[in-house]
Design an enzyme around this catalytic site. Structure first.
Site, short mmCIF file in Angstrom:
data_model
loop_
_atom_site.label_atom_id
_atom_site.label_comp_id
_atom_site.label_asym_id
_atom_site.label_seq_id
_atom_site.Cartn_x
_atom_site.Cartn_y
_atom_site.Cartn_z
N GLY A 1 -3.38 -3.51 11.74
CA GLY A 1 -3.88 -4.07 10.48
C GLY A 1 -5.39 -4.14 10.51
O GLY A 1 -6.06 -3.59 9.63
N HIS B 1 -4.07 3.13 -3.59
CA HIS B 1 -4.23 2.66 -2.20
C HIS B 1 -3.47 1.36 -1.94
O HIS B 1 -2.62 1.31 -1.05
CB HIS B 1 -5.71 2.44 -1.86
CG HIS B 1 -5.92 1.72 -0.57
ND1 HIS B 1 -5.85 2.35 0.66
CD2 HIS B 1 -6.18 0.41 -0.30
CE1 HIS B 1 -6.05 1.45 1.61
NE2 HIS B 1 -6.26 0.27 1.05
N HIS C 1 -20.86 -15.59 34.17
CA HIS C 1 -22.16 -16.05 33.69
C HIS C 1 -21.94 -16.95 32.48
O HIS C 1 -22.44 -16.71 31.39
CB HIS C 1 -23.07 -14.86 33.36
CG HIS C 1 -23.39 -13.99 34.54
ND1 HIS C 1 -22.42 -13.34 35.26
CD2 HIS C 1 -24.58 -13.67 35.13
CE1 HIS C 1 -22.99 -12.65 36.24
NE2 HIS C 1 -24.31 -12.85 36.19
N GLU D 1 -17.37 -3.15 25.39
CA GLU D 1 -16.56 -4.36 25.55
C GLU D 1 -15.36 -4.39 24.60
O GLU D 1 -14.25 -4.76 24.98
CB GLU D 1 -17.41 -5.62 25.34
CG GLU D 1 -18.42 -5.89 26.44
CD GLU D 1 -19.76 -5.23 26.19
OE1 GLU D 1 -20.71 -5.50 26.94
OE2 GLU D 1 -19.85 -4.44 25.23
N HIS E 1 -28.07 -14.49 26.55
CA HIS E 1 -27.00 -14.28 27.53
C HIS E 1 -26.32 -15.59 27.93
O HIS E 1 -25.40 -15.56 28.75
CB HIS E 1 -27.55 -13.59 28.78
CG HIS E 1 -27.83 -12.13 28.59
ND1 HIS E 1 -28.58 -11.65 27.55
CD2 HIS E 1 -27.46 -11.04 29.32
CE1 HIS E 1 -28.67 -10.33 27.63
NE2 HIS E 1 -27.99 -9.94 28.70
N HIS F 1 0.85 -1.20 0.00
CA HIS F 1 0.00 0.00 0.00
C HIS F 1 0.89 1.25 0.00
O HIS F 1 1.27 1.75 1.07
CB HIS F 1 -0.90 0.00 1.23
CG HIS F 1 -1.82 -1.18 1.32
ND1 HIS F 1 -1.38 -2.43 1.70
CD2 HIS F 1 -3.15 -1.29 1.08
CE1 HIS F 1 -2.41 -3.26 1.69
NE2 HIS F 1 -3.49 -2.60 1.31
#
Length: 687
Positions: free
Chosen positions: A138, A280, A478, A428, A490, A49
């Site tokens: 990356g 690119h 859990h 998260e 969940h 690139h």
């Protein structure tokens, strides 16, 4: 402070513009050295690139020559500025800088071996602090998100040891792709909340994606987006050296993170391809490279840097030697020298960690508590965190559920940044990436928690941690249908198997307080990769004890074996039940039922499948028994992964699909994960 350019694209420079821009020494010629090396490296590799390195060469030249504090002769100096190339596809920008500034390992031959097997110059940078590569990038968005952890670690360590020892910046270059990835939102929102003013981001605003112009998919007003977060925002011409310098100087004085939008031309200097998607991710080709050399007034052979330009760059690399020497003097005279060096030594000294673990195990052996392993983990942290200041926790807005905030642990917050607990919010993915950054920075062992079902949100960063050998500790609670009424959204089913599939990731699922303490010890001792602790919501009995005498139960970390004999068979061995976590209790009950019918049954606890599979074949055979025995694995997840121990004829008691909503004991019965079900299967296969 916001400086917005007129709402129009940056004009594509003509050949005359390029000639004019490259005529002044030394900075423009120094930037053109980056352009030349980048297009030469990509051309020789026949892949890569060139566009981003050529477009951002001016920005990088100003940053490194005017602001970056680093010393290639001491690349791992802990108070160096960190540079993160978030768009890792533009790796030749970084490799060129490392060669030009004098990193010993980054030779011109390494540039010539770009993207070749065994080189130090892979297609995307791979972490190597000894060569100036701070992290692996990356996967777009990971760099900026991990940089938040670098910047947070710097502030926390400055709070602990003083700015005499920790006083540096984290600089990031990123592009449109990074900003499109959702993790960039999580990370940049978190950085603003933490007021990480030492984080300075240089946005390569070139208006081009692989598929064409960015407006086909990315119409965002990026400056307003970051203003809404609470960042300082500036917009500049990314090819104007004076504007670049002024913007970075201003950003260093803000009280917030800074975004500098640098309007650039992708492939700057390649007269026929610049400003297009064609530059690119493909080599320019010999004809275009020849034209670029002419346009940039760069008549030199491939990989040849004139002595005066190389000398100028090497002077940049030597610029911080005095600053580093002064820092070393301060460290030598600091009262906290021993603590500082201990913080930056990987892991925790065993003579410090082991006594704490032994105390927890001794108490567990005495009290035999029945409790969820998430609470058992909280008990471990209550003991470890006050004694180990480099242990820093957090959670994704689930502190009370995942039990990661130790008693009395202070929250990390601006402006002081003291404490050992971070409120990551419901982020998260950003949390996991920030943890990686803290670990890579050094001085901190990060751990944080969420529900195991949400490990999918963290997975790219967990995978990157494994690839980088980063010792982040992910607490996932859990961990099965045992969470009950919250239902299948969940309830993790495939998650343990998916995590175990990641190379170099240590997945541990303890069954009681003792095993939980041992797993925490293993996680902290693991300095060459990340760990996952899979923990229950439901209470579990204490099952360690009454083991064979030669195992010296309380002295050895049995979980370090990966699997071990928890209860030996009474009578001739006919069946071996293997289980992890909450299903160990069920396997023990099944052993009782089977032995009432005269079936000698051994129970093997398997807290870490990966560790056990690394044991010798002989050791594994001693635990699993002869092939004539019935082998049955029990886990409230899918079978995938267990066949390495079961073989084709082994039995599995677990999940075959998604869970249901209901009280957890009813769910275990509904899905056939009970002692009676195990007994029935074993007996059917013995007949």
């Amino acid at each position: 402070m916001t400086h917005i350019l007129p709402d129009k694209p940056h004009p594509i420079p003509t050949e005359t513009d390029i000639m004019s821009a490259s005529s002044s020494l030394p900075l423009k010629d120094m930037a053109n050295a980056i352009r030349a090396l980048s297009m030469d490296g990509v051309e020789k590799a026949a892949s890569g690139h060139p566009g981003m390195p050529m477009g951002m060469a001016d920005v990088a030249t100003v940053l490194f020559s005017k602001f970056m504090t680093f010393d290639p002769s001491a690349p791992e100096w802990s108070d160096r500025d960190r540079f993160i190339l978030s768009g890792g596809h533009g790796s030749m920008l970084l490799y060129s800088l490392l060669y030009l500034t004098g990193y010993e390992k980054m030779t011109v031959d390494e540039l010539k071996n770009f993207r070749q097997l065994g080189s130090l110059t892979p297609g995307h940078p791979e972490v190597m602090p000894s060569c100036g590569i701070e992290m692996t990038t990356g996967p777009l968005g990971q760099g900026i998100a991990t940089a938040v952890g670098f910047a947070l670690a710097e502030r926390m360590l400055a709070a602990r040891f003083g700015e005499e020892l920790q006083d540096h910046y984290t600089y990031v270059t990123l592009g449109d792709g990074d900003l499109m990835e959702g993790i960039s939102h999580e990370a940049c929102s978190l950085a603003a909340n933490l007021k990480l003013s030492r984080l300075i981001v240089l946005y390569d605003d070139n208006g081009i994606t692989i598929d064409g112009k960015t407006d086909i998919s990315f119409p965002d007003d990026t400056p307003k987006r970051f203003e809404a977060y609470g960042w300082d925002v500036q917009s500049i011409d990314g090819h104007n050296m004076a504007e670049i310098e002024a913007a970075i100087a201003a950003a260093r004085k803000t009280q917030t993170p800074s975004l500098i939008c640098c309007k650039t031309t992708i492939g700057f200097g390649a007269p026929n391809k610049q400003g297009t998607s064609g530059v690119h991710g493909s080599p320019l080709g010999a004809e275009e490279i020849q034209a670029a050399r002419k346009a940039l007034n760069w008549p030199h052979a491939p990989f040849d840097i004139p002595e005066e330009i190389l000398s100028a760059w090497r002077a940049v690399g030597a610029r911080s030697k005095d600053a580093r020497a002064a820092w070393e003097t301060r460290l030598e005279n600091a009262a906290c020298k021993a603590a500082f060096e201990a913080a930056f030594t990987p892991g925790i000294a065993q003579d410090v960690l082991r006594p704490l673990i032994d105390e927890i195990k001794a108490a567990a052996a005495k009290d035999k508590p029945k409790l969820a392993t998430r609470k058992a983990s909280g008990n471990v942290l209550d003991k470890l965190v006050p004694a180990l200041p480099k242990l820093v926790g957090g959670s994704a807005d689930l502190g009370g559920s995942v039990n990661t905030r130790a008693k009395g642990s202070e929250v990390v917050a601006p402006p002081e940044y003291k404490g050992q607990y971070v409120h990551y919010g419901v982020r998260e993915h950003g949390m996991a990436a920030a943890m990686n950054g803290m670990a890579l920075h050094g001085g901190i062992i990060p751990y944080a928690g969420t529900f195991l079902s949400f490990s999918d949100y963290c997975r790219p960063s967990i995978r990157l941690a494994a690839l980088m050998k980063t010792p982040s500790i992910f607490v996932m609670t859990h961990d099965s249908i045992g969470l009950g009424e919250d239902g299948p959204t969940h309830q993790p089913v495939e998650h343990l198997a998916a995590l175990r599939a990641i190379p170099n990731l240590q997945v541990m699922r303890p069954c009681d307080q003792t095993e939980t303490a041992e797993c925490w010890e293993l996680a902290i001792r693991n300095t060459s990769g990340p760990s996952v602790l899979s923990l229950t919501r439901q209470g579990l009995p204490a099952v360690r004890g009454d083991l064979p005498q030669d195992q010296e139960t309380e002295k050895e970390n049995l979980c370090a074996r990966g699997a071990y004999i928890l209860r030996e068979a009474d009578g001739d061995l006919q069946a071996v039940l293997m289980a992890s976590g909450s299903e160990v209790e069920i396997a023990l009950d099944a052993k009782t039922l089977l032995e009432r019918q005269g079936i000698g049954t051994r129970v093997v606890s398997v807290p870490c499948l990966e560790r056990f599979l690394r044991q010798s074949e002989r050791t594994r055979a001693e635990v699993l028994g002869p092939s004539s025995c019935i082998r049955c694995a029990v886990e409230a997840g899918v079978r995938m992964g267990w066949d390495a121990l079961l073989g084709e004829s082994g039995l599995f008691v677990g999940m075959r699909g998604f869970g249901e909503s209901g009280p957890y004991k009813e769910l275990y019965a509904h899905f056939g994960i009970t002692a009676e079900d195990i007994c029935e299967k074993v007996l059917a296969n013995l007949s």
